[in-house]
Design a protein around this motif. Structure first.
Motif, PDB file in Angstrom:
ATOM      1  N   ASP A   3      28.042  54.724  43.131  1.00 18.77           N
ATOM      2  CA  ASP A   3      29.138  55.570  43.602  1.00 18.77           C
ATOM      3  C   ASP A   3      30.219  54.671  44.195  1.00 18.77           C
ATOM      4  O   ASP A   3      30.048  54.099  45.268  1.00 18.77           O
ATOM      5  N   VAL A   4      31.313  54.521  43.467  1.00 14.28           N
ATOM      6  CA  VAL A   4      32.440  53.696  43.923  1.00 14.28           C
ATOM      7  C   VAL A   4      33.665  54.577  44.184  1.00 14.28           C
ATOM      8  O   VAL A   4      34.802  54.158  43.969  1.00 14.28           O
ATOM      9  N   SER A   5      33.417  55.790  44.662  1.00 14.39           N
ATOM     10  CA  SER A   5      34.501  56.759  44.844  1.00 14.39           C
ATOM     11  C   SER A   5      35.316  56.529  46.121  1.00 14.39           C
ATOM     12  O   SER A   5      36.360  57.157  46.298  1.00 14.39           O
ATOM     13  N   ASP A   6      34.878  55.636  46.995  1.00 11.05           N
ATOM     14  CA  ASP A   6      35.622  55.342  48.222  1.00 11.05           C
ATOM     15  C   ASP A   6      37.036  54.876  47.861  1.00 11.05           C
ATOM     16  O   ASP A   6      37.207  53.829  47.222  1.00 11.05           O
ATOM     17  N   GLN A   7      38.047  55.635  48.236  1.00 12.64           N
ATOM     18  CA  GLN A   7      39.437  55.315  47.907  1.00 12.64           C
ATOM     19  C   GLN A   7      39.855  53.955  48.460  1.00 12.64           C
ATOM     20  O   GLN A   7      40.720  53.280  47.905  1.00 12.64           O
ATOM     21  N   ASN A   8      39.226  53.521  49.537  1.00 14.43           N
ATOM     22  CA  ASN A   8      39.554  52.221  50.122  1.00 14.43           C
ATOM     23  C   ASN A   8      39.281  51.067  49.168  1.00 14.43           C
ATOM     24  O   ASN A   8      39.927  50.018  49.248  1.00 14.43           O
ATOM     25  N   ILE A   9      38.327  51.244  48.249  1.00 15.47           N
ATOM     26  CA  ILE A   9      38.019  50.203  47.261  1.00 15.47           C
ATOM     27  C   ILE A   9      39.222  49.989  46.341  1.00 15.47           C
ATOM     28  O   ILE A   9      39.663  48.866  46.117  1.00 15.47           O
ATOM     29  N   GLU A  10      39.743  51.068  45.818  1.00 10.81           N
ATOM     30  CA  GLU A  10      40.897  50.984  44.924  1.00 10.81           C
ATOM     31  C   GLU A  10      42.152  50.514  45.659  1.00 10.81           C
ATOM     32  O   GLU A  10      42.918  49.703  45.142  1.00 10.81           O
ATOM     33  N   ASP A  11      42.337  51.002  46.884  1.00 13.80           N
ATOM     34  CA  ASP A  11      43.499  50.590  47.681  1.00 13.80           C
ATOM     35  C   ASP A  11      43.466  49.094  47.971  1.00 13.80           C
ATOM     36  O   ASP A  11      44.493  48.407  47.887  1.00 13.80           O
ATOM     37  N   ALA A  12      42.284  48.570  48.313  1.00 10.36           N
ATOM     38  CA  ALA A  12      42.147  47.141  48.603  1.00 10.36           C
ATOM     39  C   ALA A  12      42.452  46.309  47.356  1.00 10.36           C
ATOM     40  O   ALA A  12      43.125  45.280  47.429  1.00 10.36           O
ATOM     41  N   TYR A  13      41.973  46.762  46.198  1.00 11.89           N
ATOM     42  CA  TYR A  13      42.244  46.076  44.926  1.00 11.89           C
ATOM     43  C   TYR A  13      43.758  46.004  44.680  1.00 11.89           C
ATOM     44  O   TYR A  13      44.291  44.949  44.342  1.00 11.89           O
ATOM     45  N   THR A  14      44.432  47.118  44.879  1.00  9.88           N
ATOM     46  CA  THR A  14      45.881  47.169  44.683  1.00  9.88           C
ATOM     47  C   THR A  14      46.587  46.203  45.627  1.00  9.88           C
ATOM     48  O   THR A  14      47.520  45.505  45.234  1.00  9.88           O
ATOM     49  N   GLU A  15      46.132  46.148  46.871  1.00  5.68           N
ATOM     50  CA  GLU A  15      46.734  45.236  47.845  1.00  5.68           C
ATOM     51  C   GLU A  15      46.531  43.776  47.448  1.00  5.68           C
ATOM     52  O   GLU A  15      47.462  42.972  47.537  1.00  5.68           O
ATOM     53  N   VAL A  16      45.333  43.420  47.033  1.00  2.00           N
ATOM     54  CA  VAL A  16      45.063  42.032  46.642  1.00  2.00           C
ATOM     55  C   VAL A  16      45.937  41.646  45.460  1.00  2.00           C
ATOM     56  O   VAL A  16      46.489  40.544  45.410  1.00  2.00           O
ATOM     57  N   ARG A  17      46.120  42.534  44.513  1.00  2.00           N
ATOM     58  CA  ARG A  17      46.907  42.235  43.312  1.00  2.00           C
ATOM     59  C   ARG A  17      48.412  42.211  43.566  1.00  2.00           C
ATOM     60  O   ARG A  17      49.152  41.580  42.818  1.00  2.00           O
ATOM     61  N   SER A  18      48.869  42.862  44.618  1.00  2.00           N
ATOM     62  CA  SER A  18      50.307  42.967  44.880  1.00  2.00           C
ATOM     63  C   SER A  18      50.884  41.675  45.454  1.00  2.00           C
ATOM     64  O   SER A  18      50.377  41.137  46.441  1.00  2.00           O
ATOM     65  N   ASP A  19      51.974  41.210  44.842  1.00  2.10           N
ATOM     66  CA  ASP A  19      52.676  40.042  45.365  1.00  2.10           C
ATOM     67  C   ASP A  19      53.363  40.356  46.688  1.00  2.10           C
ATOM     68  O   ASP A  19      53.752  39.447  47.421  1.00  2.10           O
ATOM     69  N   ASN A  20      53.535  41.621  46.998  1.00  7.77           N
ATOM     70  CA  ASN A  20      54.213  42.034  48.225  1.00  7.77           C
ATOM     71  C   ASN A  20      53.261  42.301  49.384  1.00  7.77           C
ATOM     72  O   ASN A  20      53.696  42.692  50.461  1.00  7.77           O
ATOM     73  N   SER A  21      51.972  42.109  49.166  1.00  9.21           N
ATOM     74  CA  SER A  21      50.971  42.352  50.201  1.00  9.21           C
ATOM     75  C   SER A  21      50.380  41.025  50.665  1.00  9.21           C
ATOM     76  O   SER A  21      50.116  40.142  49.843  1.00  9.21           O
ATOM     77  N   PRO A  22      50.127  40.888  51.963  1.00  7.48           N
ATOM     78  CA  PRO A  22      49.487  39.655  52.445  1.00  7.48           C
ATOM     79  C   PRO A  22      47.977  39.624  52.189  1.00  7.48           C
ATOM     80  O   PRO A  22      47.345  38.585  52.357  1.00  7.48           O
TER      81      PRO A  22
END
Length: 145
Positions: A3-22
């Motif tokens: 069960d990988v439904s925790d939205q924080n998992i997807e949000d963290a992935y997006t942050e790591v991939r974003s050049d605008n996120s630290p």
């Protein structure tokens, strides 16, 4: 399947991939003894800070940004499946199946590492693998005869 439904998992992935996120990395792991995977850590630190979150008694997954060329500010991404030395046989067996669920959320990476020892995640060696996987490492331009 896990069960990988925790939205924080997807949000963290997006942050790591974003050049605008630290945010430079995310680590996820199991909640209790079940199949639910949740975000455990995310951070702005370096590779050594990232791998410090992997625990000997846990099965975890990590996603991190590695800078491959500081001049061009080029980055690649690494997926880590961690199985600590204290993890039981049954949970170790689940990792290969559950990793498929994790990869449905964390889709894009240059290198995938399976590790059970921190030495397997030495930054220089992982960076070399990432650069080789990129396929654009043509060397010095000098020719050997």
């Amino acid at each position: 399947m896990a069960d990988v439904s925790d939205q924080n998992i997807e949000d963290a992935y997006t942050e790591v991939r974003s050049d605008n996120s630290p945010t430079q990395y995310a680590v996820i792991g199991y909640s209790g003894n079940g199949n639910k995977i949740v975000l455990q850590h995310k951070g702005t630190g370096d590779w050594n800070e990232f791998i410090s979150h992997f625990k000997d008694n846990e099965a975890q997954y990590g996603y991190a940004r590695l800078i491959t060329d500081h001049e061009r500010k080029s980055s690649k991404f690494v997926l880590v499946a961690w199985v600590g030395s204290g993890v039981g046989v049954i949970k170790k067996g689940k990792i290969s199946v559950h990793k498929a669920s994790v990869k449905e959320k964390w889709k894009e990476f240059a290198v995938e590492k399976l590790a059970d020892n921190i030495a397997d995640l030495e930054e220089k060696a992982v960076l070399e693998q990432v650069i080789k996987a990129g396929g654009a490492n043509y060397g010095t331009g000098s020719r050997r005869d």
